[in-house]
Design a protein around this motif. Structure first.
Motif, mmCIF file in Angstrom:
data_model
loop_
_atom_site.group_PDB
_atom_site.id
_atom_site.type_symbol
_atom_site.label_atom_id
_atom_site.label_comp_id
_atom_site.label_asym_id
_atom_site.label_seq_id
_atom_site.Cartn_x
_atom_site.Cartn_y
_atom_site.Cartn_z
ATOM 1 N N CYS A 166 0.914 -1.202 0.107
ATOM 2 C CA CYS A 166 0.099 -0.011 0.111
ATOM 3 C C CYS A 166 0.777 1.430 0.029
ATOM 4 N N THR A 186 -1.253 -2.789 -5.537
ATOM 5 C CA THR A 186 -2.418 -3.386 -5.278
ATOM 6 C C THR A 186 -2.038 -4.371 -4.264
ATOM 7 N N GLN A 187 -2.802 -4.354 -2.974
ATOM 8 C CA GLN A 187 -2.373 -5.318 -1.905
ATOM 9 C C GLN A 187 -2.798 -6.817 -2.222
ATOM 10 N N THR A 188 -1.866 -7.822 -2.313
ATOM 11 C CA THR A 188 -2.130 -8.910 -2.508
ATOM 12 C C THR A 188 -2.288 -9.857 -1.323
#
Length: 144
Positions: free
Chosen positions: A59, A64-66
């Motif tokens: 972040c 994009t947060q995995t």
């Protein structure tokens, strides 16, 4: 030992962090969200009877947060405050005798903000990152 680096991965990217900046590597338990905090602040966690501010590195980088099955964190001390930097994985600590080299590629803005240089180890390029810049978050987070 100034040539010792912790090797980790953030969003699949191998990174190096100077071991002199690392307090420990831990697996975190529950993380409590903090209302109205910047998006890169994942929350607070307990660590050895202390409160640890947990930072989502993805972040902070504007990625994009995995989803991750582990809550592995690199604990750093910045100005007397402890932060846990959530990373995808930890490889090992390595001595790298070569000095960091300038970055010769174009990086995405988040990576460019935290990068200090490139290190070569065992045929692999590692991005040397600054944990303090990860903790600070993006310019948008600072303006909030």
């Amino acid at each position: 030992m100034e040539n010792l680096y912790l090797i980790a991965a953030i969003a699949g990217q191998p990174v190096a962090i100077s071991a002199s900046l690392v307090d420990s590597v831990v697996d975190l338990g529950p993380i409590a969200p903090v209302p109205l905090s910047p998006p890169h602040v994942a929350g607070l966690a307990a660590l050895r009877s202390k409160v640890l501010t947990v930072i989502c590195c993805e972040c902070s980088l504007g990625l994009t947060q995995t989803p991750s099955l582990t809550r592995r964190a690199v604990v750093v001390d910045i100005d007397g405050h402890h932060y846990g930097l959530l990373v995808g994985s930890i490889e090992d600590a390595r001595v790298i005798d070569e000095a960091p080299q300038p970055i010769r590629a174009r990086l995405e803005p988040g990576w460019a903000r935290v990068a200090l240089g490139m290190l070569e180890y065992d045929g692999e390029s590692l991005l040397l990152i600054d944990p303090e810049r990860i903790v600070a978050g993006s310019d948008e987070a600072l303006a909030a």
